[in-house]
Scaffold this active site. Structure first.
Site, PDB file in Angstrom:
ATOM      1  N   LYS A 118       0.882  -1.251   0.077  1.00 50.71           N
ATOM      2  CA  LYS A 118      -0.107   0.019  -0.162  1.00 50.71           C
ATOM      3  C   LYS A 118       1.029   1.282   0.099  1.00 50.71           C
ATOM      4  O   LYS A 118       0.369   2.172  -0.463  1.00 50.71           O
ATOM      5  CB  LYS A 118      -1.099   0.027   1.021  1.00 50.71           C
ATOM      6  CG  LYS A 118      -2.156  -1.153   1.008  1.00 50.71           C
ATOM      7  CD  LYS A 118      -3.316  -0.586   1.336  1.00 50.71           C
ATOM      8  CE  LYS A 118      -4.282  -1.977   0.789  1.00 50.71           C
ATOM      9  NZ  LYS A 118      -5.599  -1.834   1.181  1.00 50.71           N
ATOM     10  N   LYS A 200      -4.741 -10.934  -7.153  1.00 49.09           N
ATOM     11  CA  LYS A 200      -6.182 -11.235  -6.559  1.00 49.09           C
ATOM     12  C   LYS A 200      -7.202 -10.248  -6.909  1.00 49.09           C
ATOM     13  O   LYS A 200      -6.890  -9.136  -7.289  1.00 49.09           O
ATOM     14  CB  LYS A 200      -6.118 -11.297  -4.932  1.00 49.09           C
ATOM     15  CG  LYS A 200      -5.963  -9.847  -4.219  1.00 49.09           C
ATOM     16  CD  LYS A 200      -6.284 -10.003  -2.805  1.00 49.09           C
ATOM     17  CE  LYS A 200      -6.538  -8.297  -2.313  1.00 49.09           C
ATOM     18  NZ  LYS A 200      -7.012  -8.525  -0.950  1.00 49.09           N
ATOM     19  N   LYS A 203     -11.541  -4.652  -5.040  1.00 49.38           N
ATOM     20  CA  LYS A 203     -12.465  -3.787  -5.318  1.00 49.38           C
ATOM     21  C   LYS A 203     -11.773  -2.784  -5.696  1.00 49.38           C
ATOM     22  O   LYS A 203     -12.247  -1.748  -6.311  1.00 49.38           O
ATOM     23  CB  LYS A 203     -13.438  -3.507  -4.353  1.00 49.38           C
ATOM     24  CG  LYS A 203     -12.928  -3.576  -2.853  1.00 49.38           C
ATOM     25  CD  LYS A 203     -13.930  -3.353  -1.831  1.00 49.38           C
ATOM     26  CE  LYS A 203     -13.800  -4.047  -0.504  1.00 49.38           C
ATOM     27  NZ  LYS A 203     -12.569  -3.546   0.179  1.00 49.38           N
TER      28      LYS A 203
HETATM   29  P1  ATP Z   1      -9.023  -3.301  -1.347  1.00 50.46           P
HETATM   30  O1  ATP Z   1      -8.996  -3.661  -2.696  1.00 50.46           O
HETATM   31  O2  ATP Z   1      -9.687  -2.076  -0.874  1.00 50.46           O
HETATM   32  O3  ATP Z   1      -7.257  -3.471  -0.639  1.00 50.46           O
HETATM   33  P2  ATP Z   1      -9.878  -6.038  -0.576  1.00 50.46           P
HETATM   34  O4  ATP Z   1     -10.904  -6.214  -1.778  1.00 50.46           O
HETATM   35  O5  ATP Z   1      -8.622  -6.587  -0.560  1.00 50.46           O
HETATM   36  O6  ATP Z   1      -9.767  -4.296  -0.357  1.00 50.46           O
HETATM   37  P3  ATP Z   1     -10.562  -5.951   2.245  1.00 50.46           P
HETATM   38  O7  ATP Z   1     -11.667  -5.271   2.677  1.00 50.46           O
HETATM   39  O8  ATP Z   1      -9.143  -5.951   2.567  1.00 50.46           O
HETATM   40  O9  ATP Z   1     -10.748  -6.359   0.555  1.00 50.46           O
HETATM   41  O10 ATP Z   1     -10.719  -7.555   2.815  1.00 50.46           O
HETATM   42  C1  ATP Z   1     -12.107  -7.974   3.407  1.00 50.46           C
HETATM   43  C2  ATP Z   1     -12.031  -9.742   3.445  1.00 50.46           C
HETATM   44  O11 ATP Z   1     -11.947 -10.231   1.880  1.00 50.46           O
HETATM   45  C3  ATP Z   1     -10.736 -10.000   3.869  1.00 50.46           C
HETATM   46  O12 ATP Z   1     -10.889 -10.992   5.004  1.00 50.46           O
HETATM   47  C4  ATP Z   1      -9.783 -10.436   2.667  1.00 50.46           C
HETATM   48  O13 ATP Z   1      -9.071 -11.684   2.911  1.00 50.46           O
HETATM   49  C5  ATP Z   1     -10.987 -10.994   1.798  1.00 50.46           C
HETATM   50  N1  ATP Z   1     -10.351 -11.081   0.365  1.00 50.46           N
HETATM   51  C6  ATP Z   1     -10.151 -10.006  -0.291  1.00 50.46           C
HETATM   52  N2  ATP Z   1      -9.874 -10.022  -1.581  1.00 50.46           N
HETATM   53  C7  ATP Z   1     -10.226 -11.394  -1.674  1.00 50.46           C
HETATM   54  C8  ATP Z   1      -9.884 -12.394  -2.779  1.00 50.46           C
HETATM   55  N3  ATP Z   1      -9.500 -11.993  -3.953  1.00 50.46           N
HETATM   56  N4  ATP Z   1     -10.165 -13.484  -2.601  1.00 50.46           N
HETATM   57  C9  ATP Z   1     -10.364 -13.951  -1.335  1.00 50.46           C
HETATM   58  N5  ATP Z   1     -10.670 -13.316  -0.260  1.00 50.46           N
HETATM   59  C10 ATP Z   1     -10.630 -11.949  -0.431  1.00 50.46           C
END
Ligand code: ATP
Ligand code: LTN
Length: 337
Positions: A118, A200, A203
């Site tokens: 980040k 991964k 969002k």
């Molecule tokens: P950002 O894109 O804003 O960094 P993010 O999509 O990674 O956010 P978070 O809010 O950080 O989402 O994560 C919420 C939950 O979803 C966490 O438990 C994270 O491990 C899970 N998660 C996020 N992305 C994935 C993915 N691609 N596959 C499986 N689990 C995920």
């Protein structure tokens, strides 16, 4: 709820209100939250304190926090059975985080890959909050004497530092915090980007075709799946060098409950067109009830606020016990005995 079910193990997790969650968030985290709600005493939070590390517009933060709260209820979490709350409404989180900051080494926090990623992504705003992010997460978890933390694989390192901090504190002052275990679901632990299956699904991806938002329209979902990157082999099986197909198989398996072998049999001799249509339909069906319930709830702000107030009150009741214990051990004077 917890009084009459004291023997059940405690589960806590949280999600940041940084945008509409993706299919990755749903399959990797939220779906497990719902599945665990019957067997454990569960606490689920919208981690709004964490999300100001990237300085959102205040109005956006307010709106997204309420939207995320509505979405948690829409996936089927029952606010009478689980404690569903908004992190900033429970001041004990920030209070314990400060204490734990003083029991976390600069070096160990510097090793967090999320911090490194980040800070590279936003070099103009590498704030101390971003650095201390995992310590706040540790406070979230340790306040409730949590046994299990359902998370996606990307958060494993944060769970490890949480355990290290808890062990260090317990070592110095005697047993104060339960040492939590991560709970990483097998399928869906890492849903990958539809456009670049080596990354991964996220969002905050600038390419919206890479992720499916939980509230995407049916036709948008189908289009995104159809344009997912695969390979030129046109055979559906799980294998090396087939990241795109492996990812779609993982998604399909999570949505239908079918094993990889069953999926390979189902699409034996059929091309990617059929396969993608089936994956698209499965995702649409999986998200349909959530979208319908969300549409109803988001228009009932009074109900959402009432649930949030009651969730915060219940969470605070448990959190304050651990906070008091930790404050006493550290040496702060207590007003009440
Ligand atoms: P950002 O894109 O804003 O960094 P993010 O999509 O990674 O956010 P978070 O809010 O950080 O989402 O994560 C919420 C939950 O979803 C966490 O438990 C994270 O491990 C899970 N998660 C996020 N992305 C994935 C993915 N691609 N596959 C499986 N689990 C995920
Ligand atoms: N850091 C997590 C969200 C989060 C969390 C938590 C998860 C904040 N506090 C406590 C589990 C337990 C994330 O970005 N996914």
């Amino acid at each position: 709820m917890m009084e009459n079910q004291e023997k059940k193990k405690i589960v806590l997790s949280a999600i940041q209100p940084t945008g509409t969650p993706t299919l990755g968030n749903y399959l990797g985290a939220l779906k497990n939250w719902k599945n665990m709600a019957n067997d454990y005493n569960c606490l689920y939070a919208v981690a709004d304190l964490h999300s100001i590390t990237v300085r959102p517009e205040p109005a956006d933060l307010r709106r997204r926090t309420l939207e995320m709260y509505a979405l948690l209820l829409a996936i089927g979490l029952d606010p009478e059975k689980s404690i569903v709350f908004i992190q900033s409404m429970v001041p004990e989180h920030a209070q314990l985080a400060w204490i734990l900051d003083c029991y976390t080494q600069f070096g160990e926090a510097s090793r967090m890959t999320q911090f490194k990623d980040k800070s590279e992504k936003h070099p103009d705003n590498v704030n101390v909050g971003l650095f201390a992010y995992p310590v706040l997460m540790a406070a979230d978890i340790l306040l409730y004497q949590t046994d299990f933390v359902p998370i996606g694989a990307d958060q494993k390192q944060h769970l490890e530092i949480t355990r290290d901090i808890a062990e260090r504190f317990n070592g110095l002052y005697g047993n104060t915090f339960k040492i939590p275990e991560p709970f990483i679901g097998k399928a869906g632990a890492r849903v990958m980007s539809l456009q670049d299956p080596s990354k991964k699904m996220s969002k905050s991806d600038t390419n919206v075709k890479g992720f499916i938002s939980m509230l995407d329209d049916d036709n948008v979902i189908m289009k995104k799946i159809k344009s997912a990157v695969t390979d030129s082999e046109a055979r559906v099986y799980f294998g090396d060098g087939k990241d795109g197909v492996n990812n779609l198989m993982g998604i399909y398996s999570c949505c239908t409950g079918k094993s990889f072998e069953e999926i390979e049999q189902e699409f034996d001799g059929r091309g990617y067109g059929d396969f993608k249509t089936a994956v698209g339909e499965a995702v649409i069906e999986e998200l349909r009830p959530v979208k319908e319930e969300y549409a109803r709830l988001i228009n009932d702000k009074a109900y959402l606020m009432q649930c949030a107030a009651s969730g915060a009150e219940k969470a605070s009741c448990f959190a304050s016990r651990t906070l008091k214990k930790a404050m006493k051990k550290v040496g702060f004077i207590q007003l009440d005995k």
